[in-house]
Write a protein that holds these residues in place. Structure first.
Motif, short mmCIF file in Angstrom:
data_model
loop_
_atom_site.label_atom_id
_atom_site.label_comp_id
_atom_site.label_asym_id
_atom_site.label_seq_id
_atom_site.Cartn_x
_atom_site.Cartn_y
_atom_site.Cartn_z
N PRO A 1 0.30 0.02 -50.59
CA PRO A 1 1.60 -0.63 -50.33
C PRO A 1 1.97 -0.63 -48.86
CG PRO A 1 1.98 1.61 -51.03
CD PRO A 1 0.49 1.43 -51.01
N PRO B 1 6.20 -5.11 -54.52
CA PRO B 1 6.97 -5.71 -55.62
C PRO B 1 6.20 -6.79 -56.36
CG PRO B 1 7.87 -6.33 -53.45
CD PRO B 1 6.87 -5.25 -53.21
N TYR C 1 1.60 -5.96 -64.31
CA TYR C 1 2.01 -5.16 -63.16
C TYR C 1 2.35 -3.75 -63.60
CZ TYR C 1 4.90 -3.71 -59.14
OH TYR C 1 5.44 -3.05 -58.07
N LEU D 1 2.56 4.52 -57.18
CA LEU D 1 2.25 4.84 -55.78
C LEU D 1 0.76 5.15 -55.70
CD1 LEU D 1 3.18 5.34 -52.89
CD2 LEU D 1 3.61 7.72 -53.52
N THR D 2 0.01 4.28 -55.06
CA THR D 2 -1.44 4.39 -55.02
C THR D 2 -1.97 4.90 -53.68
OG1 THR D 2 -1.60 2.09 -54.29
CG2 THR D 2 -1.73 2.51 -56.67
N ARG E 1 3.79 -0.36 -61.85
CA ARG E 1 4.33 0.22 -60.63
C ARG E 1 3.80 1.65 -60.49
NH1 ARG E 1 7.93 -0.82 -56.77
NH2 ARG E 1 8.94 0.95 -55.73
N THR F 1 0.38 -0.75 -57.96
CA THR F 1 0.88 -0.67 -56.59
C THR F 1 2.39 -0.52 -56.64
OG1 THR F 1 0.83 -1.73 -54.39
CG2 THR F 1 1.23 -3.15 -56.30
N THR F 2 3.00 -0.28 -55.48
CA THR F 2 4.46 -0.36 -55.38
C THR F 2 4.89 -1.60 -54.60
OG1 THR F 2 4.39 1.12 -53.45
CG2 THR F 2 4.89 2.12 -55.59
#
Length: 366
Positions: free
Chosen positions: A20, A52, A66, A70-71, A68, A49-50
């Motif tokens: 991100p 959007p 999708y 944190l990768t 959400r 991912t974060t």
């Protein structure tokens, strides 16, 4: 979790884990998903991912689910031009090592969704999850975080490098995309990967109320909303129309300015293709999309970033443009160079798109 569409029963699912840090990694991933769908529309993508979800919906060409998550940390940005290294270190300490319970649960999720492959745009968590799920993984990068961290004076960043390097090394396939910042033993090297143009220059200009003959310059500092201090200066350059993405909540026309929201109805590669020049921060997706459009680039560098000189070398050898000092960008005096920038010939031509090359490599392995 937010679905753009439910996958068909016959869908072949590929997971994408995307950093991100800015929108450049997401833009590169989108270009590859688009190209994979052109090869075989049966592909459905699980995006972790974060970044959007609207960013992926803008493409319209592929179906995805999708998730959400944190990768990756990458760098915590203080401003579009400055990283907050202390905040980055704090975030990395919370993020690493990867949570084994999260790795196991996400690996099980991929197995239940019958994912065939995991693609990671410098998000090493995805590689570790793929390994746990016993799925092949693909690392796509033009630099990795350990290499970038080594360039900063705050050497505390280096304590994370052995762990990250080990995670990256677990990928089954390694793809590097031009412009490459640090050459590695890659399985495949591609041209710059860019999102494809969807609407002609003439139609975009018509929608924006611009004639075919007027001069248009895009101002960009990357993928987040900006409050520029030089707005009044731009209004004084009456012979040029300026498009400023990410500077308003809704589309706003002010004299010779067009202010656009971050999530705009105008696809960013289409805007670049409709412009005569771009002025902005050097970044991967900006370079890739200007490279495809072939228009001049007034590029603003960030000297403290290790990758910067290598990206500038690519711009100077493969593209057309001129350097603009960061101070000139912030105080608006770059407008004094616009006549010179607009006189630089276009380099447009039939250039290969790395997204198509990468999609060909991936589709041959699933």
């Amino acid at each position: 979790m937010a679905d753009q569409s439910q996958p068909a029963a016959s869908a072949r699912r590929i997971a994408f884990f995307i950093s991100p840090h800015g929108f450049g990694h997401a833009a590169r991933a989108v270009s590859i998903m688009d190209a994979l769908t052109a090869i075989d529309p049966v592909f459905h993508f699980d995006i972790f991912t974060t970044v959007p979800d609207w960013f992926f919906k803008q493409c319209h060409s592929f179906t995805f689910t999708y998730h959400r998550l944190l990768t990756d940390i990458g760098l915590v940005q203080q401003t579009p031009f400055r990283a907050d290294l202390a905040a980055t270190i704090r975030a990395l300490k919370q993020f690493l090592p990867f949570d084994p319970a999260q790795v196991a649960s996400r690996a099980e999720q991929l197995r239940q969704q019958n994912c065939e492959l995991v693609v990671c745009d410098i998000a090493p968590l995805g590689i570790r999850i793929a390994q746990k799920a016993n799925l092949p993984s693909v690392l796509i990068e033009n630099f990795t975080w350990p290499w970038l961290y080594q360039g900063y004076t705050d050497k505390r960043l280096n304590e994370f490098n052995p762990y990250l390097q080990a995670a990256f090394a677990e990928a089954n396939y390694h793809i590097q995309t031009q412009p490459i910042c640090h050459s590695a033993n890659a399985d495949f090297v591609s041209a710059p990967a860019s999102r494809k143009i969807k609407m002609s220059s003439r139609l975009i200009r018509r929608r924006l109320g611009l004639s075919d003959s007027c001069k248009v310059v895009i101002i960009t500092a990357g993928g987040s909303p900006k409050n520029y201090s030089f707005i009044d200066t731009l209004k004084q350059v009456t012979d040029i129309h300026f498009i400023l993405p990410g500077t308003a909540d809704t589309v706003s026309m002010q004299d010779n300015l067009i202010l656009l929201p971050e999530n705009s109805a105008y696809f960013h590669p289409d805007l670049i293709n409709a412009a005569d020049a771009v002025v902005g921060k050097v970044g991967y997706s900006t370079i890739a999309e200007i490279f495809q459009a072939g228009i001049p680039f007034g590029y603003v560098t960030r000297p403290e970033n290790r990758e910067m000189q290598l990206l500038v070398d690519f711009i100077e050898k493969q593209m057309s443009g001129m350097a603009i000092a960061e101070l000139e960008f912030h105080n608006g005096t770059f407008t004094e160079h616009l006549d010179e920038l607009l006189k630089i010939p276009s380099t447009a031509g039939n250039r290969p798109n790395g997204a198509d090359q990468i999609a060909g490599f991936i589709s041959a392995r699933v």
